[in-house]
Design a protein around this motif. Structure first.
Motif, PDB file in Angstrom:
ATOM      1  N   ARG A   1      -5.231   4.438 -11.721  1.00 17.78           N
ATOM      2  CA  ARG A   1      -5.664   3.456 -10.716  1.00 17.78           C
ATOM      3  C   ARG A   1      -4.879   2.151 -10.862  1.00 17.78           C
ATOM      4  NH1 ARG A   1      -9.684   5.185  -6.846  1.00 17.78           N
ATOM      5  NH2 ARG A   1     -10.525   3.103  -6.937  1.00 17.78           N
ATOM      6  N   THR A   2      -4.610   1.763 -12.101  1.00 14.22           N
ATOM      7  CA  THR A   2      -3.819   0.556 -12.341  1.00 14.22           C
ATOM      8  C   THR A   2      -2.403   0.733 -11.801  1.00 14.22           C
ATOM      9  OG1 THR A   2      -5.129   0.020 -14.295  1.00 14.22           O
ATOM     10  CG2 THR A   2      -2.958  -1.018 -14.126  1.00 14.22           C
ATOM     11  N   CYS A   3      -1.813   1.898 -12.007  1.00 10.32           N
ATOM     12  CA  CYS A   3      -0.474   2.170 -11.473  1.00 10.32           C
ATOM     13  C   CYS A   3      -0.469   2.105  -9.951  1.00 10.32           C
ATOM     14  CB  CYS A   3       0.020   3.545 -11.932  1.00 10.32           C
ATOM     15  SG  CYS A   3       0.459   3.607 -13.668  1.00 10.32           S
ATOM     16  N   LEU A   4      -1.467   2.675  -9.327  1.00  9.65           N
ATOM     17  CA  LEU A   4      -1.552   2.626  -7.866  1.00  9.65           C
ATOM     18  C   LEU A   4      -1.624   1.179  -7.374  1.00  9.65           C
ATOM     19  CD1 LEU A   4      -4.007   5.586  -7.205  1.00  9.65           C
ATOM     20  CD2 LEU A   4      -1.549   5.517  -6.675  1.00  9.65           C
ATOM     21  N   GLU A   5      -2.420   0.382  -8.049  1.00 12.06           N
ATOM     22  CA  GLU A   5      -2.548  -1.031  -7.677  1.00 12.06           C
ATOM     23  C   GLU A   5      -1.216  -1.758  -7.870  1.00 12.06           C
ATOM     24  OE1 GLU A   5      -4.216  -4.407  -6.195  1.00 12.06           O
ATOM     25  OE2 GLU A   5      -5.415  -2.594  -6.451  1.00 12.06           O
ATOM     26  N   ALA A   6      -0.523  -1.455  -8.954  1.00 14.53           N
ATOM     27  CA  ALA A   6       0.757  -2.116  -9.235  1.00 14.53           C
ATOM     28  C   ALA A   6       1.825  -1.733  -8.213  1.00 14.53           C
ATOM     29  CB  ALA A   6       1.227  -1.760 -10.645  1.00 14.53           C
ATOM     30  N   VAL A   7       1.854  -0.483  -7.816  1.00 17.71           N
ATOM     31  CA  VAL A   7       2.888  -0.008  -6.893  1.00 17.71           C
ATOM     32  C   VAL A   7       2.560  -0.347  -5.439  1.00 17.71           C
ATOM     33  CG1 VAL A   7       4.030   2.064  -5.977  1.00 17.71           C
ATOM     34  CG2 VAL A   7       3.625   1.849  -8.441  1.00 17.71           C
ATOM     35  N   PHE A   8       1.299  -0.198  -5.059  1.00 16.20           N
ATOM     36  CA  PHE A   8       0.928  -0.305  -3.642  1.00 16.20           C
ATOM     37  C   PHE A   8       0.027  -1.491  -3.292  1.00 16.20           C
ATOM     38  CE2 PHE A   8       1.514   4.296  -4.474  1.00 16.20           C
ATOM     39  CZ  PHE A   8       2.602   4.505  -3.649  1.00 16.20           C
ATOM     40  N   ALA A   9      -0.428  -2.231  -4.297  1.00  9.95           N
ATOM     41  CA  ALA A   9      -1.387  -3.326  -4.088  1.00  9.95           C
ATOM     42  C   ALA A   9      -2.717  -2.811  -3.551  1.00  9.95           C
ATOM     43  CB  ALA A   9      -0.810  -4.411  -3.179  1.00  9.95           C
ATOM     44  N   THR A  10      -3.017  -1.550  -3.855  1.00 15.91           N
ATOM     45  CA  THR A  10      -4.303  -0.933  -3.525  1.00 15.91           C
ATOM     46  C   THR A  10      -4.500   0.257  -4.456  1.00 15.91           C
ATOM     47  OG1 THR A  10      -5.648   0.154  -1.821  1.00 15.91           O
ATOM     48  CG2 THR A  10      -3.282   0.532  -1.716  1.00 15.91           C
ATOM     49  N   THR A  11      -5.744   0.569  -4.750  1.00 20.91           N
ATOM     50  CA  THR A  11      -6.020   1.754  -5.569  1.00 20.91           C
ATOM     51  C   THR A  11      -6.226   2.993  -4.708  1.00 20.91           C
ATOM     52  OG1 THR A  11      -8.380   1.205  -5.616  1.00 20.91           O
ATOM     53  CG2 THR A  11      -7.035   0.434  -7.478  1.00 20.91           C
ATOM     54  N   ASP A  12      -6.103   2.821  -3.398  1.00 25.44           N
ATOM     55  CA  ASP A  12      -6.302   3.932  -2.474  1.00 25.44           C
ATOM     56  C   ASP A  12      -5.168   3.971  -1.442  1.00 25.44           C
ATOM     57  OD1 ASP A  12      -7.550   6.094  -1.196  1.00 25.44           O
ATOM     58  OD2 ASP A  12      -8.766   4.775   0.068  1.00 25.44           O
ATOM     59  N   PRO A  13      -3.934   4.283  -1.895  1.00 23.31           N
ATOM     60  CA  PRO A  13      -2.811   4.274  -0.950  1.00 23.31           C
ATOM     61  C   PRO A  13      -2.928   5.376   0.098  1.00 23.31           C
ATOM     62  CG  PRO A  13      -2.110   5.203  -3.023  1.00 23.31           C
ATOM     63  CD  PRO A  13      -3.515   4.701  -3.226  1.00 23.31           C
ATOM     64  N   LYS A  14      -2.412   5.081   1.256  1.00 16.95           N
ATOM     65  CA  LYS A  14      -2.385   6.037   2.362  1.00 16.95           C
ATOM     66  C   LYS A  14      -0.994   6.651   2.471  1.00 16.95           C
ATOM     67  CE  LYS A  14      -6.534   4.791   3.336  1.00 16.95           C
ATOM     68  NZ  LYS A  14      -7.503   5.387   2.466  1.00 16.95           N
ATOM     69  N   ARG A  15      -0.862   7.653   3.299  1.00 16.79           N
ATOM     70  CA  ARG A  15       0.418   8.339   3.497  1.00 16.79           C
ATOM     71  C   ARG A  15       1.533   7.340   3.843  1.00 16.79           C
ATOM     72  NH1 ARG A  15       1.140  13.958   5.818  1.00 16.79           N
ATOM     73  NH2 ARG A  15      -1.086  13.827   5.516  1.00 16.79           N
ATOM     74  N   ARG A  16       1.219   6.375   4.684  1.00 14.33           N
ATOM     75  CA  ARG A  16       2.232   5.383   5.080  1.00 14.33           C
ATOM     76  C   ARG A  16       2.712   4.577   3.875  1.00 14.33           C
ATOM     77  NH1 ARG A  16      -2.608   3.482   6.984  1.00 14.33           N
ATOM     78  NH2 ARG A  16      -3.312   1.547   6.034  1.00 14.33           N
ATOM     79  N   ASP A  17       1.827   4.335   2.902  1.00 17.33           N
ATOM     80  CA  ASP A  17       2.214   3.616   1.694  1.00 17.33           C
ATOM     81  C   ASP A  17       3.206   4.444   0.873  1.00 17.33           C
ATOM     82  OD1 ASP A  17       0.410   1.406   2.182  1.00 17.33           O
ATOM     83  OD2 ASP A  17      -1.218   2.704   1.493  1.00 17.33           O
ATOM     84  N   TRP A  18       2.928   5.736   0.764  1.00 14.61           N
ATOM     85  CA  TRP A  18       3.787   6.621  -0.019  1.00 14.61           C
ATOM     86  C   TRP A  18       5.177   6.753   0.605  1.00 14.61           C
ATOM     87  CZ3 TRP A  18       3.231   8.007  -4.836  1.00 14.61           C
ATOM     88  CH2 TRP A  18       1.957   7.966  -5.413  1.00 14.61           C
TER      89      TRP A  18
END
Length: 107
Positions: free
Chosen positions: A42-59
């Motif tokens: 969850r920390t990695c998701l927040e660091a990469v995407f600024a959210t812990t719940d990235p969507k397809r568009r984020d990826w």
């Protein structure tokens, strides 16, 4: 403003990183090494995407050569079911090494 203890304030700031078993959402499932794996993911998701719940568009912003592998690793880290997560950080490091090797092949 109601009085809050330091512990309450600390928990409020980290709930989005807490594993379901830490929050009592999986009765009978103990906290273990896989619990820290969840928080790491969850920390990695927040660091990469600024959210812990990235969507397809984020990826889509992640380079194509590593996107699928990184998504697989982070989804496994943050799986709700501890049985589907990496059991410990040794397994996470091994999986992240695979992502790194895929990146080198695409360069």
């Amino acid at each position: 403003l109601p009085h809050r203890t330091r512990r309450e304030l600390s928990l409020a700031g980290t709930l989005q990183y807490a594993a379901p078993e830490q929050l009592g959402q999986l009765p009978g499932v103990p906290v273990g090494r896989y619990t820290d794996v969840y928080g790491f993911g969850r920390t990695c998701l927040e660091a990469v995407f600024a959210t812990t719940d990235p969507k397809r568009r984020d990826w889509q912003a992640v380079p194509e050569g590593v996107r699928d592998a990184l998504q697989d690793v982070l989804e496994r880290c943050t799986d709700r079911d501890p049985a589907h997560r990496y059991p410990d950080f040794g397994a996470v490091v091994t999986a992240l090494g695979t992502v790194g090797r895929k990146r080198k092949k695409t360069q």
